[in-house]
Enzyme design. Structure first.
Site, PDB file in Angstrom:
ATOM      1  N   GLN A  99     -18.447  -6.363  -1.044  1.00  0.00           N
ATOM      2  CA  GLN A  99     -17.564  -7.140  -1.912  1.00  0.00           C
ATOM      3  C   GLN A  99     -17.163  -8.470  -1.274  1.00  0.00           C
ATOM      4  O   GLN A  99     -16.392  -9.230  -1.856  1.00  0.00           O
ATOM      5  CB  GLN A  99     -16.333  -6.333  -2.319  1.00  0.00           C
ATOM      6  CG  GLN A  99     -15.308  -6.109  -1.225  1.00  0.00           C
ATOM      7  CD  GLN A  99     -14.194  -5.185  -1.680  1.00  0.00           C
ATOM      8  OE1 GLN A  99     -14.389  -4.011  -1.956  1.00  0.00           O
ATOM      9  NE2 GLN A  99     -12.980  -5.722  -1.785  1.00  0.00           N
ATOM     10  N   VAL A 118       4.172  -5.564  -5.101  1.00  0.00           N
ATOM     11  CA  VAL A 118       5.271  -5.489  -4.143  1.00  0.00           C
ATOM     12  C   VAL A 118       5.336  -6.836  -3.416  1.00  0.00           C
ATOM     13  O   VAL A 118       4.313  -7.334  -2.930  1.00  0.00           O
ATOM     14  CB  VAL A 118       5.058  -4.333  -3.145  1.00  0.00           C
ATOM     15  CG1 VAL A 118       6.186  -4.287  -2.128  1.00  0.00           C
ATOM     16  CG2 VAL A 118       4.950  -3.009  -3.900  1.00  0.00           C
ATOM     17  N   LYS A 154      -1.384  -6.418  -8.139  1.00  0.00           N
ATOM     18  CA  LYS A 154      -1.634  -7.614  -7.322  1.00  0.00           C
ATOM     19  C   LYS A 154      -3.062  -8.104  -7.556  1.00  0.00           C
ATOM     20  O   LYS A 154      -3.330  -9.287  -7.647  1.00  0.00           O
ATOM     21  CB  LYS A 154      -1.411  -7.244  -5.854  1.00  0.00           C
ATOM     22  CG  LYS A 154      -2.132  -8.074  -4.835  1.00  0.00           C
ATOM     23  CD  LYS A 154      -1.262  -9.190  -4.367  1.00  0.00           C
ATOM     24  CE  LYS A 154      -1.906 -10.069  -3.323  1.00  0.00           C
ATOM     25  NZ  LYS A 154      -3.123  -9.607  -2.716  1.00  0.00           N
ATOM     26  N   HIS A 165       0.837  -1.208   0.000  1.00  0.00           N
ATOM     27  CA  HIS A 165       0.000   0.000   0.000  1.00  0.00           C
ATOM     28  C   HIS A 165       0.879   1.268   0.000  1.00  0.00           C
ATOM     29  O   HIS A 165       0.575   2.229  -0.703  1.00  0.00           O
ATOM     30  CB  HIS A 165      -0.869   0.050   1.262  1.00  0.00           C
ATOM     31  CG  HIS A 165      -1.857  -1.074   1.397  1.00  0.00           C
ATOM     32  ND1 HIS A 165      -1.748  -2.037   2.363  1.00  0.00           N
ATOM     33  CD2 HIS A 165      -2.992  -1.365   0.708  1.00  0.00           C
ATOM     34  CE1 HIS A 165      -2.775  -2.878   2.271  1.00  0.00           C
ATOM     35  NE2 HIS A 165      -3.541  -2.498   1.272  1.00  0.00           N
ATOM     36  N   MET A 177       2.877  -9.304  -1.144  1.00  0.00           N
ATOM     37  CA  MET A 177       2.365  -8.747   0.118  1.00  0.00           C
ATOM     38  C   MET A 177       0.854  -8.681   0.077  1.00  0.00           C
ATOM     39  O   MET A 177       0.257  -8.335  -0.941  1.00  0.00           O
ATOM     40  CB  MET A 177       2.944  -7.366   0.351  1.00  0.00           C
ATOM     41  CG  MET A 177       4.395  -7.422   0.692  1.00  0.00           C
ATOM     42  SD  MET A 177       4.977  -5.820   1.247  1.00  0.00           S
ATOM     43  CE  MET A 177       6.691  -6.222   1.521  1.00  0.00           C
ATOM     44  N   GLY A 221      -3.240  -1.578  -7.321  1.00  0.00           N
ATOM     45  CA  GLY A 221      -2.139  -2.525  -7.480  1.00  0.00           C
ATOM     46  C   GLY A 221      -2.428  -3.595  -8.520  1.00  0.00           C
ATOM     47  O   GLY A 221      -3.556  -4.082  -8.623  1.00  0.00           O
ATOM     48  N   GLN A 281      -9.195  -6.763 -10.667  1.00  0.00           N
ATOM     49  CA  GLN A 281      -9.827  -5.563 -10.103  1.00  0.00           C
ATOM     50  C   GLN A 281      -9.383  -4.312 -10.861  1.00  0.00           C
ATOM     51  O   GLN A 281     -10.216  -3.447 -11.206  1.00  0.00           O
ATOM     52  CB  GLN A 281      -9.437  -5.448  -8.629  1.00  0.00           C
ATOM     53  CG  GLN A 281      -9.731  -4.107  -7.984  1.00  0.00           C
ATOM     54  CD  GLN A 281      -9.459  -4.140  -6.500  1.00  0.00           C
ATOM     55  OE1 GLN A 281     -10.259  -4.698  -5.754  1.00  0.00           O
ATOM     56  NE2 GLN A 281      -8.365  -3.552  -6.052  1.00  0.00           N
TER      57      GLN A 281
HETATM   58  P1  AMP Z   1      -6.560  -3.809  -0.303  1.00  0.00           P
HETATM   59  O1  AMP Z   1      -6.356  -3.038   0.957  1.00  0.00           O
HETATM   60  O2  AMP Z   1      -6.126  -5.228  -0.215  1.00  0.00           O
HETATM   61  O3  AMP Z   1      -7.949  -3.622  -0.874  1.00  0.00           O
HETATM   62  O4  AMP Z   1      -5.582  -3.164  -1.362  1.00  0.00           O
HETATM   63  C1  AMP Z   1      -5.633  -1.790  -1.658  1.00  0.00           C
HETATM   64  C2  AMP Z   1      -4.835  -1.516  -2.890  1.00  0.00           C
HETATM   65  O5  AMP Z   1      -3.479  -1.919  -2.671  1.00  0.00           O
HETATM   66  C3  AMP Z   1      -5.314  -2.318  -4.101  1.00  0.00           C
HETATM   67  O6  AMP Z   1      -5.218  -1.490  -5.256  1.00  0.00           O
HETATM   68  C4  AMP Z   1      -4.353  -3.467  -4.158  1.00  0.00           C
HETATM   69  O7  AMP Z   1      -4.186  -3.996  -5.463  1.00  0.00           O
HETATM   70  C5  AMP Z   1      -3.081  -2.798  -3.690  1.00  0.00           C
HETATM   71  N1  AMP Z   1      -2.154  -3.799  -3.170  1.00  0.00           N
HETATM   72  C6  AMP Z   1      -2.371  -4.684  -2.169  1.00  0.00           C
HETATM   73  N2  AMP Z   1      -1.291  -5.479  -1.997  1.00  0.00           N
HETATM   74  C7  AMP Z   1      -0.381  -5.090  -2.939  1.00  0.00           C
HETATM   75  C8  AMP Z   1       0.931  -5.528  -3.292  1.00  0.00           C
HETATM   76  N3  AMP Z   1       1.526  -6.524  -2.672  1.00  0.00           N
HETATM   77  N4  AMP Z   1       1.552  -4.881  -4.295  1.00  0.00           N
HETATM   78  C9  AMP Z   1       0.944  -3.865  -4.966  1.00  0.00           C
HETATM   79  N5  AMP Z   1      -0.277  -3.405  -4.677  1.00  0.00           N
HETATM   80  C10 AMP Z   1      -0.935  -4.008  -3.678  1.00  0.00           C
END
Ligand code: AMP
Length: 289
Positions: A61, A176, A149, A37, A184, A147, A153
């Protein structure tokens, strides 16, 4: 750094910034912030005058048997990390403020939401698209970063922003990883030490796929069969899907192309993890240059 709890106050804050001629970038999150993040925040910090982070564990979701109730919530630590990352405002609304009684409108990005994670999480991407549309309307950022990741989405949001003329630039950010390659994720903290070790099989599958591609293998079916067999041999890991798709429309490929993307989801014990990556990683460099 300000912490704002209501949509009305968030809209007022953002309107005042715009009136002052300042641009705004948004990083939507569900909190439990980690280095992934923070990397998203760093990527756009210099691209706008103000940086907003939303922290919202979005109930719509999550499926009925998913981890909404137990999803890790670490708000105090998140605020500290965000402040250190140069965030100007955190928007952390209650669910009732986002979905008040009588709420009944959902956004569906039809085709992109169906396969891959959408197949095992029906309605998940409708929930994601709907909350992101609401965040865009409440905050009105010039750009928002997501991300890779969560590659599906990112594709869903890009399409929604384009189809509905949001006028928000959607920025994708590379995955990342931990030093040993594990992507992560806030959900990694659910893993026991043995599961944490087993979870590496996803990244190892990606590396194996890249090796096979580099050695000249072009048949997706053969690559998938080898990777699936390797993951099946890992105790405590249940593969949900493993597919090679085209990055533009997420449709399955039979033969590798230079935009081929490996996408996977698996349960490690009770924890569901996802990972993905290009089969020809030089694509990453091209994409991000
Ligand atoms: P989340 O809190 O899991 O909904 O993630 C919030 C944002 O952070 C989303 O756009 C995810 O794709 C991004 N994100 C979560 N983990 C990673 C990671 N390891 N590398 C890059 N982006 C990430």
């Amino acid at each position: 750094m300000e912490v704002i709890r209501t949509p009305a106050a968030m809209t007022a804050w953002s309107r005042a910034e715009r009136a002052g001629g300042r641009s705004l970038a948004l990083v939507p999150t569900m909190g439990c912030l980690h280095a992934g993040h923070l990397s998203l925040m760093a990527a756009v910090r210099e691209r706008a005058d103000r940086l907003a982070v939303s922290i919202f564990v979005n109930p719509v979701q999550f499926g009925p048997d998913e981890d909404f109730a137990t999803y890790p919530r670490t708000f105090e630590a998140d605020c500290q990390a965000a402040e250190e990352a140069g965030v100007d405002v955190i928007f952390a609304p209650e669910a009732a403020a986002i979905y008040p009684p009588g709420f009944q409108t959902m956004i569906r990005v039809k085709d992109l939401s169906q396969g891959l994670c959408g197949a095992s999480r029906p309605g998940h991407f409708d929930g994601v698209a709907t909350v992101v549309a609401k965040l865009f309307n409440i905050i009105r950022p010039q750009l928002a970063v997501f991300g890779e990741k969560d590659f599906q989405q990112l594709a869903v949001i890009r399409t929604m922003a384009r189809d509905l003329d949001f006028g928000v630039e959607i920025v994708g950010h590379p995955i990342v990883r931990e030093d040993d390659g594990l992507a992560m994720s806030s959900r990694n903290r659910y893993l026991s030490p043995a599961e944490r070790q087993a979870a590496l099989c996803l990244y190892q599958a990606l590396e194996s796929a890249r090796r096979q591609a580099a050695e000249g293998e072009r048949d997706c079916g053969r690559i998938i069969a080898r990777l699936s067999a390797a993951i099946a041999a890992e105790p405590g890991v249940r593969l949900e899907y493993l597919k090679i798709v085209n990055d533009a429309d997420l449709r399955e490929l039979k033969k590798l192309t230079d935009s081929a993307l490996l996408m996977m989801a698996a349960r490690i014990g009770r924890t569901r993890l996802i990972d993905n990556g290009y089969l020809f990683p030089e694509r990453d460099i091209l994409q991000n240059s």
